[in-house]
Every structure is written in structure tokens, then in C-alpha cells.
Design a protein around this motif. Structure first.
Motif, PDB file in Angstrom:
ATOM      1  N   THR A   1     -50.026  19.892 -30.674  1.00  0.00           N
ATOM      2  CA  THR A   1     -50.135  19.307 -29.343  1.00  0.00           C
ATOM      3  C   THR A   1     -50.539  17.849 -29.443  1.00  0.00           C
ATOM      4  OG1 THR A   1     -50.664  21.392 -28.247  1.00  0.00           O
ATOM      5  CG2 THR A   1     -51.407  19.402 -27.167  1.00  0.00           C
ATOM      6  N   ASN A   2     -51.430  17.552 -30.375  1.00  0.00           N
ATOM      7  CA  ASN A   2     -51.869  16.165 -30.560  1.00  0.00           C
ATOM      8  C   ASN A   2     -50.918  15.376 -31.435  1.00  0.00           C
ATOM      9  OD1 ASN A   2     -53.652  14.415 -32.765  1.00  0.00           O
ATOM     10  ND2 ASN A   2     -54.112  13.952 -30.620  1.00  0.00           N
TER      11      ASN A   2
ATOM     12  N   ILE B   1     -44.725  10.160 -24.665  1.00  0.00           N
ATOM     13  CA  ILE B   1     -44.141  11.144 -25.583  1.00  0.00           C
ATOM     14  C   ILE B   1     -42.615  11.107 -25.511  1.00  0.00           C
ATOM     15  CG2 ILE B   1     -43.875  13.625 -25.986  1.00  0.00           C
ATOM     16  CD1 ILE B   1     -46.852  13.790 -24.942  1.00  0.00           C
TER      17      ILE B   1
ATOM     18  N   ASP C   1     -45.597  25.892 -31.116  1.00  0.00           N
ATOM     19  CA  ASP C   1     -46.398  24.833 -31.743  1.00  0.00           C
ATOM     20  C   ASP C   1     -46.699  25.170 -33.198  1.00  0.00           C
ATOM     21  OD1 ASP C   1     -46.542  23.368 -29.439  1.00  0.00           O
ATOM     22  OD2 ASP C   1     -48.657  23.758 -29.037  1.00  0.00           O
TER      23      ASP C   1
ATOM     24  N   SER D   1     -47.779  14.098 -32.349  1.00  0.00           N
ATOM     25  CA  SER D   1     -46.415  13.924 -31.864  1.00  0.00           C
ATOM     26  C   SER D   1     -45.980  12.498 -32.165  1.00  0.00           C
ATOM     27  CB  SER D   1     -46.349  14.219 -30.361  1.00  0.00           C
ATOM     28  OG  SER D   1     -45.014  14.218 -29.911  1.00  0.00           O
TER      29      SER D   1
ATOM     30  N   THR E   1     -45.583  19.055 -27.691  1.00  0.00           N
ATOM     31  CA  THR E   1     -46.605  18.216 -27.056  1.00  0.00           C
ATOM     32  C   THR E   1     -46.287  18.044 -25.579  1.00  0.00           C
ATOM     33  OG1 THR E   1     -46.954  17.024 -29.132  1.00  0.00           O
ATOM     34  CG2 THR E   1     -47.781  15.988 -27.128  1.00  0.00           C
TER      35      THR E   1
END
Length: 487
Positions: A58-59, A139, A184, A61, A329
Motif C-alpha cells: 500500500t505504501n 499514484i 497486495d 508504489s 495502492t
């Protein structure tokens, strides 16, 4: 270079495989009868390895891989090294409290501490503004730029971004957090493996020889006028990490979806180990190598080095990994944003029992369209993606953190005083950094200004609580963080 068939085949095959494996796993999982719990917290069933994988990807990217490598200097590794401290705070301080108060969203904790739904709604709105207007467009832009520079394709960057937005939305809308977390984790294993390979191949391309690279690009001691002055590590940096890893719904939602505190903590510790040992090299070394090979090329550095140095079959696999990172993400933030809207705003002010999936669908569509419209702001050759994101988010992050700090440390606080403190903090940071102008109004690094903003917001809330609302705060940290929180 021309796009080769093998790259396309590998890219499509791996992307489809991740989607199929995610579908297969989620279809066989047990589901909670509580629609809100199932959709936003995976029914409270996430094992520690899915927590670790989801937090990591998630973090991690394009704003990290593209943005940090785009600085082409070692200094940016501090963002990831300092993140370990933030994860420790989440693990041992905040997660036990979220479980103690049985929270679905981090902002629910504020409502329970202040006994006021409006403070919860305000902080949720600030989180949503940051997600929609800062994180989501960054993103999409970073992912599209990487694909464009890596493959050397003459496709409009907004078309690539639109594809990411559509596919990422599908994961979040139709699968909920369970699908997001599972995809993920599978994608994370692929991305980290290939990112390590890219780093080693890049170092080999210069024979592990860093001669000729300016000293300021290799040092970890930032000068006062650098992107991360060394002194900022002891001021705003620590609060940035506390905010991001411990109060940000997008991150904490994964840990809050475990069956118990201990399972969540195992996942967080695993994520911290990855953050400490694996992530720093992969987000700075390829960028430094690209400086020696190509000169100062900014955010195009990572895509360029991957496209030039990796064989076709590996570059196709890496494109799939990056695409997965962008998608996961993106859909993680989208799912967290839908949770904030549904749980904190819609249920509080419109309908207590909405159709969670239907409402999340329409909310997500609106958010994606708004985020897509903001992409041009990040198409700025003068500043890297990561610096743009961090500087803009200071408008919201420190005022939000002030509400958590006051609420967790004290009781007998009037929520209106905290709301005023939050508004004052936003106004001060906006004035100090002057994000709409060419120069700051206060000549301090923005990370220093974030620390000042936090202190100002906290003190303002406490003073107004006493002077305006005639209440005396009572120290309550022992109640909140005591042994009971760990049980």
C-alpha cells in the motif's frame, strides 16, 4: 525502444495471474455477516502475512519507486528508515488502542474520546481531501509516467492513468478490503523480488563504482538547503511518520482487520523489517546509478534504467509488478476513503443503515473522477513527485495529528476547541508555505514548519478549551495506553 511482444505477453500473463489467484483465495474465504465489517475490515480475518504484505505494498508504489529514485540521491532513504519508527508506534502504541475501542476507522476513536461526531466527520473530510486531491492523482501520474518512460511508448499519459484508475477501482469496489489485501501480498512478493534484481543489475552496470557522482548525492547528512536537512529528522520527520503509519486509515485499516491485537502486531513487525532491510536500497540506488548513466533526468530515472538494463522478459514482469503496485495502492486508498465516507459521514448524517456496497460503489466513482482531474498538478518537472506529495499533505497531516494527540492524552476537552485548533493549523501551514505562490512566507524548511504547525494546533486547542470553553483538561494517557489496552 520499441515495445516487444514478449514484454506485452509477460505483462498481461502476470497481471491476469495475480487477479485470478486473488479471486480464487477470496472466493474460498469465510465471510462475515456484518456487511460493513466484511467490506472494510475483511471480516476481521486477515492473517499477519496479509497485514504485512498489504501495509508494505500500500505504501510502496510509484510515488516511492519513481519519486524517490527521481531525486537521484541517497538522502531520500531517510523517509523509509524513519518509517520504521512510525510502524513501531503503530504496533505498540496505537493498534492496541484501536482494538480496545473496537474501531472500524481511525477517526471513530476521536468520536469515542471526545464524545462528539462532528470532530470525527471533520477529520474524515480532511483525510478524504488528502486522498482525493493528493495521493490518488500522484499514484496515477507516477504509474503512468513509469510505463511511458520504461517502454518508450508514445501513448498519452492520461490514457495510461485512466486504465490504472478503472482497473484499480474494480478491485476496491467489487472485492473490498479482503481482495485488496490478498492482491497486495501476492503483488508485493513479486515487486520486492524484481526491485532487488533491478538494484543489483543497475549496480553491476556501473561495476559498483560510484566515482564521478557528486558527494551531495551520496551522503545521508542533508545540508540546510537539501530536500531533507539533517535537523528535520528530529523535528517534523518523526511527526510525519507518526501521522502516516499510526492514524492514516489507509495503513491502519489493514492492521485493524486482524482477528486480534497480537496477530496485527506480528504483521506490523514484519512490515517494519521489510521497510528497514529491503526498501531503502531499492528506492535510492537505481536513481543514483541513473545519474551516473544519464545525468539529471528526474522522475524519468527509474523507468529509464529498468527499460534499458532489464532483458525483455524481466522488464515485462517488472511492468506487471509496478502495475500491481499502482493498482493495489490506488485501490487501498480508495477502499479506505469509502470507509471514511460511509462510516464517518453518511451513517452519521444521512442514513444509519445504508447498503454498504452500493454506496461505496458510487462514492468510489466520484472520488476517482475527482482524482483524475487533479493529475496535471503533479506533472511538474521542477519538483519530484514525493516532495510535492509531502509538502502539500502538510496542510492536513499535522492538524489531523493534533486532534489525535489531544484526544488520546487528555480528557475533559471540548471538541469545538480541537476543531478550532485544527482549522488554525491548516491556516498557519497554508500561510507559511504559500503553496499557491512562488515563495514561502516563512523561510523554514517545510518539515520544520510541519512540527511548528502541530505544536501550534495542540496548544491552541488546549488554550481555547480553558479560555473559551472554561474547561480544565485532565491527563488521561494512563487510561488510554495502560495495560487494559493490550488485553
Amino acid at each position: 525502444m520499441e515495445l516487444q511482444n514478449i514484454q506485452v505477453i509477460v505483462f498481461l500473463a502476470i497481471t491476469a495471474l495475480i487477479g485470478l489467484v486473488t479471486y480464487w483465495y477470496c472466493r474460498g474465504a469465510r465471510h462475515s455477516e456484518n456487511g460493513e465489517q466484511e467490506y472494510f475490515l475483511a471480516g476481521g480475518s486477515l492473517k499477519w502475512y496479509f497485514v504485512a504484505g498489504s501495509i508494505t505494498l500500500t505504501n510502496l508504489s510509484t510515488d516511492q519507486l519513481v519519486g524517490m529514485n527521481g531525486n537521484q540521491m541517497a538522502l531520500l532513504a531517510w523517509w523509509e528508515l524513519a518509517a520504521v519508527v512510525g510502524l513501531m508506534m503503530l504496533c505498540f502504541v496505537f493498534i492496541p488502542v484501536y482494538y480496545k475501542y473496537n474501531c472500524t476507522t481511525t477517526t471513530e476513536l476521536l468520536e469515542k474520546r471526545y464524545n462528539n461526531k462532528h470532530i470525527r466527520a471533520l477529520i474524515s473530510v480532511l483525510f478524504l481531501l488528502g486522498n482525493i486531491f493528493i495521493f490518488l492523482p500522484a499514484i496515477l501520474y507516477g504509474g503512468a509516467l513509469f510505463m511511458q518512460s520504461m517502454f518508450g511508448i508514445d501513448v498519452n499519459i492520461y490514457i495510461i492513468a485512466a486504465i490504472f484508475a478503472i482497473v484499480g477501482s474494480a478491485y476496491a469496489i467489487f472485492g473490498g478490503l479482503r481482495a485488496v489485501a490478498v492482491s497486495d501480498t501476492f503483488s508485493g512478493v513479486l515487486l520486492l523480488s524484481l526491485a532487488i534484481a533491478v538494484t543489483l543489475i543497475a549496480l553491476n552496470a556501473i561495476n559498483f563504482d560510484f566515482t564521478g557522482i557528486p558527494k551531495e548525492r551520496l551522503t545521508l547528512i542533508g545540508a540546510p538547503d537539501s530536500d531533507i536537512p539533517f535537523a528535520t529528522l528530529f523535528t517534523g520527520m518523526i511527526f510525519i511518520q507518526m501521522f502516516y503509519w499510526s492514524t492514516n486509515q489507509t495503513i491502519t485499516q489493514r492492521a485493524m482487520a486482524s482477528p486480534n491485537v497480537k496477530e496485527a502486531q506480528k504483521g506490523i513487525l514484519a512490515a517494519a523489517a521489510i521497510r528497514l532491510l529491503v526498501v531503502p536500497p531499492i528506492i535510492v540506488l537505481p536513481g543514483i546509478v541513473s545519474y551516473k548513466l544519464y545525468g539529471d533526468i528526474g522522475d524519468a530515472a527509474y523507468g529509464q534504467i529498468v527499460g534499458d538494463l532489464l532483458p525483455s522478459y524481466l522488464s515485462g514482469a517488472f511492468a506487471a509488478a509496478i502495475a500491481a503496485a499502482v493498482l493495489t495502492t490506488f485501490n487501498s486508498i480508495l477502499n479506505a476513503s469509502a470507509a471514511l465516507w460511509v462510516c464517518d459521514i453518511h451513517e452519521a448524517y444521512f442514513s444509519k443503515k445504508p447498503n454498504v456496497k452500493r454506496l461505496s460503489f458510487w462514492v468510489s466513482i466520484v472520488m476517482v473522477l475527482m482524482a483524475f482531474a487533479m493529475i496535471p498538478i503533479f506533472n511538474n518537472p521542477e519538483q519530484s513527485i514525493i516532495n510535492t506529495v509531502q509538502q502539500l499533505y502538510g496542510l492536513l497531516s499535522m492538524p489531523i495529528l493534533s486532534a489525535f494527540i489531544v484526544g488520546l492524552l487528555f480528557k475533559n476537552v471540548d471538541a469545538r476547541s480541537v476543531i478550532l485548533g485544527v482549522i488554525l493549523g491548516v491556516g498557519f501551514y497554508f500561510y507559511a508555505t504559500n503553496p499557491m505562490g512562488e515563495a514561502q512566507n516563512i523561510n523554514l524548511h517545510y518539515i520544520h514548519l510541519m512540527a511548528i504547525t502541530l505544536i501550534l494546533a495542540v496548544l491552541s486547542a488546549l488554550i481555547m478549551n480553558k479560555v473559551v470553553f472554561k474547561k480544565t483538561v485532565i491527563w488521561d494517557a494512563k487510561t488510554v495506553f495502560g495495560r487494559a489496552a493490550l488485553e
